[in-house]
Design a protein around this motif. Structure first.
Motif, PDB file in Angstrom:
ATOM      1  N   TYR A   1       5.008   0.530  13.264  1.00 21.12           N
ATOM      2  CA  TYR A   1       5.550   1.369  12.181  1.00 21.12           C
ATOM      3  C   TYR A   1       5.174   2.835  12.396  1.00 21.12           C
ATOM      4  CZ  TYR A   1       5.781  -3.371  10.446  1.00 21.12           C
ATOM      5  OH  TYR A   1       6.021  -4.727  10.350  1.00 21.12           O
TER       6      TYR A   1
ATOM      7  N   ARG B   1       7.266   4.505  15.060  1.00 22.83           N
ATOM      8  CA  ARG B   1       8.614   4.934  14.649  1.00 22.83           C
ATOM      9  C   ARG B   1       8.587   6.411  14.255  1.00 22.83           C
ATOM     10  NH1 ARG B   1      10.052  -0.166  10.663  1.00 22.83           N
ATOM     11  NH2 ARG B   1      10.736  -1.603  12.300  1.00 22.83           N
TER      12      ARG B   1
ATOM     13  N   LYS C   1     -10.453   3.148   5.292  1.00 20.84           N
ATOM     14  CA  LYS C   1      -9.355   4.116   5.165  1.00 20.84           C
ATOM     15  C   LYS C   1      -9.833   5.448   4.606  1.00 20.84           C
ATOM     16  CE  LYS C   1      -6.275   0.255   4.584  1.00 20.84           C
ATOM     17  NZ  LYS C   1      -5.583  -0.629   3.656  1.00 20.84           N
TER      18      LYS C   1
HETATM   19  C1  GS8 Z   1       4.544  -1.460   6.964  1.00 20.34           C
HETATM   20  C2  GS8 Z   1       3.341  -0.623   7.378  1.00 20.34           C
HETATM   21  C3  GS8 Z   1       2.167  -1.494   7.794  1.00 20.34           C
HETATM   22  O1  GS8 Z   1       2.216  -2.726   7.810  1.00 20.34           O
HETATM   23  C4  GS8 Z   1       6.225   0.419   6.961  1.00 20.34           C
HETATM   24  O2  GS8 Z   1       5.667   1.531   7.026  1.00 20.34           O
HETATM   25  O3  GS8 Z   1       7.315   0.186   7.480  1.00 20.34           O
HETATM   26  N1  GS8 Z   1       6.566  -1.593   5.656  1.00 20.34           N
HETATM   27  C5  GS8 Z   1       5.550  -0.678   6.133  1.00 20.34           C
HETATM   28  N2  GS8 Z   1       1.042  -0.824   8.141  1.00 20.34           N
HETATM   29  C6  GS8 Z   1      -0.174  -1.525   8.496  1.00 20.34           C
HETATM   30  C7  GS8 Z   1      -0.565  -1.205   9.918  1.00 20.34           C
HETATM   31  S1  GS8 Z   1       0.569  -1.822  11.082  1.00 20.34           S
HETATM   32  O4  GS8 Z   1       0.577  -3.392  10.851  1.00 20.34           O
HETATM   33  C8  GS8 Z   1      -1.316  -1.048   7.598  1.00 20.34           C
HETATM   34  O5  GS8 Z   1      -1.466   0.120   7.341  1.00 20.34           O
HETATM   35  N3  GS8 Z   1      -2.142  -1.986   7.152  1.00 20.34           N
HETATM   36  C9  GS8 Z   1      -3.298  -1.683   6.381  1.00 20.34           C
HETATM   37  C10 GS8 Z   1      -3.576  -2.734   5.369  1.00 20.34           C
HETATM   38  O6  GS8 Z   1      -2.756  -3.650   5.180  1.00 20.34           O
HETATM   39  O7  GS8 Z   1      -4.635  -2.647   4.732  1.00 20.34           O
END
Ligand code: GS8
Length: 219
Positions: free
Chosen positions: A15, A18, A40
């Motif tokens: 993601y 992108r 985070k």
């Molecule tokens: C998904 C982003 C995502 O899964 C998009 O931006 O398109 N639908 C969203 N981000 C993950 C990292 S990649 O697997 C994330 O930030 N996860 C942290 C968490 O879940 O705590």
């Protein structure tokens, strides 16, 4: 810095890639901040309080969340260079449909390949291959998903290709064998600097997968 652009990401994230590919296509100068998803940053939590996920694009102090929305935003703000979305409303609607298909089908199955074993993994693998074949059919004889030039749907799909090696190794199959035309498209996209300079080495992705599995308590 009134026009400041910051991207919060995590390097193996499809993601996040992108947003990076879209910014590279547009030649936008930005500051990249790598997030530790186990700890985070206050900026991430403040910028995406609902989902608390990367990527987040912060433009002039305003956060934009969700990768597909970020790609569309980038295309709209920096519209002069390398337009990504098709012009015609119907083509735009179709591109959005396929982006949704990639997120809900292709990447959903893909995640289940490495998160599971045995029967569940086999099911995910079959679903993944089937959804890739549907995408391959949509690509048809075109050079890119939108036609002759690299565009929105290519940006949405291409980052997953650096995870193909991991899916193949975990699921014991060959995407090249199943979807040769789609792999031709991957190679074509990799000829673009915006892609080749953004996507990490598939072997490095596979290495980090071991760490992610441990973190999720899978292995
Ligand atoms: C998904 C982003 C995502 O899964 C998009 O931006 O398109 N639908 C969203 N981000 C993950 C990292 S990649 O697997 C994330 O930030 N996860 C942290 C968490 O879940 O705590």
């Amino acid at each position: 810095m009134a026009d400041e652009v910051i991207l919060l990401g995590f390097w193996p994230s499809i993601y996040g890639m992108r947003a990076k590919v879209a910014l590279a296509e547009k030649g936008v100068v930005y500051e990249y901040r790598e997030e530790n998803l186990s700890d985070k940053s206050p900026l991430l939590l403040k910028s995406n309080p609902i989902n608390k996920k990367i990527p987040v694009l912060i433009h002039k102090g305003k956060p934009i969340c969700e990768s597909v929305i970020i790609v569309e935003y980038i295309d709209e703000v920096w519209k002069e260079k390398s337009p990504l979305m098709p012009q015609a409303p119907y083509e735009r609607a179709k591109a959005r449909f396929w982006a949704d298909f990639i997120d809900k089908k292709v990447l959903d199955y893909a995640g289940k390949i490495w998160k599971n074993k045995g029967e569940a993994q086999e099911e995910a693998k079959n679903g993944f291959i089937e959804s890739l074949k549907v995408l391959e059919e949509e690509l048809g004889e075109k050079l890119y998903f939108g036609g002759d030039t690299f565009g929105f749907l290519d940006v949405v799909m291409i980052p997953s290709s650096c995870w193909f090696y991991s899916y193949e190794t975990c699921g014991n199959f060959s995407i090249e064998k199943e979807c040769p035309k789609l792999m031709g498209w991957v190679k074509r996209c990799m000829e673009k600097e915006s892609v080749s300079k953004t996507l990490p080495d598939p072997h490095k992705v596979y290495e980090i997968l071991g760490v992610l599995k441990k973190r999720l308590g899978i292995e």
